[in-house]
Design an enzyme around this catalytic site. Sequence first.
Site, mmCIF file in Angstrom:
data_model
loop_
_atom_site.group_PDB
_atom_site.id
_atom_site.type_symbol
_atom_site.label_atom_id
_atom_site.label_comp_id
_atom_site.label_asym_id
_atom_site.label_seq_id
_atom_site.Cartn_x
_atom_site.Cartn_y
_atom_site.Cartn_z
ATOM 1 N N HIS A 68 -14.683 -10.987 -19.800
ATOM 2 C CA HIS A 68 -15.630 -12.208 -19.590
ATOM 3 C C HIS A 68 -14.463 -13.222 -19.015
ATOM 4 O O HIS A 68 -15.110 -14.101 -18.546
ATOM 5 C CB HIS A 68 -15.926 -12.611 -21.061
ATOM 6 C CG HIS A 68 -14.911 -13.236 -21.898
ATOM 7 N ND1 HIS A 68 -14.364 -12.423 -22.872
ATOM 8 C CD2 HIS A 68 -14.283 -14.334 -21.885
ATOM 9 C CE1 HIS A 68 -13.690 -13.125 -23.734
ATOM 10 N NE2 HIS A 68 -13.442 -14.341 -23.061
ATOM 11 N N ASP A 93 -15.301 -5.178 -23.475
ATOM 12 C CA ASP A 93 -14.732 -6.634 -22.850
ATOM 13 C C ASP A 93 -13.198 -6.422 -22.477
ATOM 14 O O ASP A 93 -12.298 -7.110 -22.874
ATOM 15 C CB ASP A 93 -14.778 -7.538 -24.135
ATOM 16 C CG ASP A 93 -14.749 -9.004 -23.387
ATOM 17 O OD1 ASP A 93 -15.132 -9.339 -22.204
ATOM 18 O OD2 ASP A 93 -14.339 -10.084 -23.957
ATOM 19 N N GLY A 127 -9.251 -20.604 -23.964
ATOM 20 C CA GLY A 127 -8.425 -19.993 -23.101
ATOM 21 C C GLY A 127 -7.498 -19.087 -23.559
ATOM 22 O O GLY A 127 -6.757 -18.494 -22.604
ATOM 23 N N ASN A 128 -7.362 -18.683 -24.720
ATOM 24 C CA ASN A 128 -6.465 -17.535 -25.382
ATOM 25 C C ASN A 128 -7.048 -16.259 -25.231
ATOM 26 O O ASN A 128 -6.358 -15.234 -25.150
ATOM 27 C CB ASN A 128 -6.584 -17.568 -26.963
ATOM 28 C CG ASN A 128 -5.302 -18.818 -27.415
ATOM 29 O OD1 ASN A 128 -5.569 -19.848 -27.551
ATOM 30 N ND2 ASN A 128 -3.981 -18.451 -26.995
ATOM 31 N N SER A 129 -8.437 -16.120 -24.643
ATOM 32 C CA SER A 129 -8.863 -14.826 -24.696
ATOM 33 C C SER A 129 -8.134 -14.131 -23.551
ATOM 34 O O SER A 129 -7.765 -14.537 -22.472
ATOM 35 C CB SER A 129 -10.358 -14.899 -24.104
ATOM 36 O OG SER A 129 -11.177 -15.617 -25.055
ATOM 37 N N GLY A 135 -31.939 8.335 -23.837
ATOM 38 C CA GLY A 135 -33.281 8.319 -23.005
ATOM 39 C C GLY A 135 -34.357 7.330 -23.665
ATOM 40 O O GLY A 135 -35.455 7.782 -23.490
#
Length: 372
Positions: free
Chosen positions: A120, A150, A226-228, A283
Amino acid sequence: MKKENKEKDVTVVEENVIAKKVNNKKSNNNGIVYVIITFCVCLVAFGLFYEFYLKNLVIETTKTIKDVTVTDSGIADAVEKVYDSVVTVKNYSRGKLYSTGSGFVFKVDSKNGYILTNYHVISGGSNVSVVFTNDTEEEVNVVGYDEYSDIAVLAVDKNKVISVATTGSSENTRIGDTTFAVGTPVDSSIYSWSVTRGILSGKNRLVQVDNYVMSVLQTDTAINSGNSGGPLCNSNGEVIGITNMKLASSQIEGIGFAIPIEDALKYAESIISGKKITRPYIGISVYDSTNYFSGESGVYVEYVEKGGAAEKAGFKSGDKIVKINDVEITNSSYFRYQLYKYNIGDKIKITVNRNGVDKTLTVTLSGSGSKN
């Protein structure tokens, strides 16, 4: 003659009384002297006891207290171990800065240095660059990513790498262990490479993000947006997780999350080697719904693919999914989480409710398609 004898007897009695009084006085004086001597001896003995034992005992206790107060020397050495491997990730769209985050160099080969970050952090942009601790900014290549976990991997010229982080184990950590994070909080270069410290608050926490569930580490180490993508480390400076998100609320403080490093590395190695990350597929498409009358919510089958594994197992549109094996299913996100625990080719039992009757269907997991 009788009168004279009586006078002699009286005289003898008086002399005896006087002798007894004198003797009693001497005994009393001797007792007082004995008490005084005993008191002095005890006083001297206590003085010696205090001088040679109690006084030293107090000094030793004071020294012990002083030793305890200086045992915590901080985590500066551990921070230095990982610090220069951390980068600020900048995501550009049409030449303008779109978003920022954090990342860290986890591997190098003969040509490239490889950086781990969150998907992200780089999504929605067209160009990505990273800033090292020496303030040099370098454009990087996006090697690949996996949206569900992620995870994203970036590649930069090996010669630009300052340091490579050491990875550890989240599985060997214990609740209460010291943790710290390094990154660029609140999307601002002013606070780049900020260090925050806390403890490991929990493991295997299930957190729902958008339409999927992740199993993550919980920490009270301060983690902001912002640490992500940055590292969550143990007290040895080893990376045990990738800081991922913060549960923000006016009623909640000190709850942050990180992807376990074992999961991140598994997907990163697949991305670098060029292997396609595939997950089980049966499916069907599903949706969440709540019964208007009963208020009961559940996961329902919307569509069954013709010729797919679900159709072969007997699924029908409108079936309510109740369980995967013995695990109850509460929503579509949790359904995917449980399904993705298995491998392609595994046979699992899925219980559905059809027209008020439970049916257990056996389905063989395949590995293609974009639906569930």
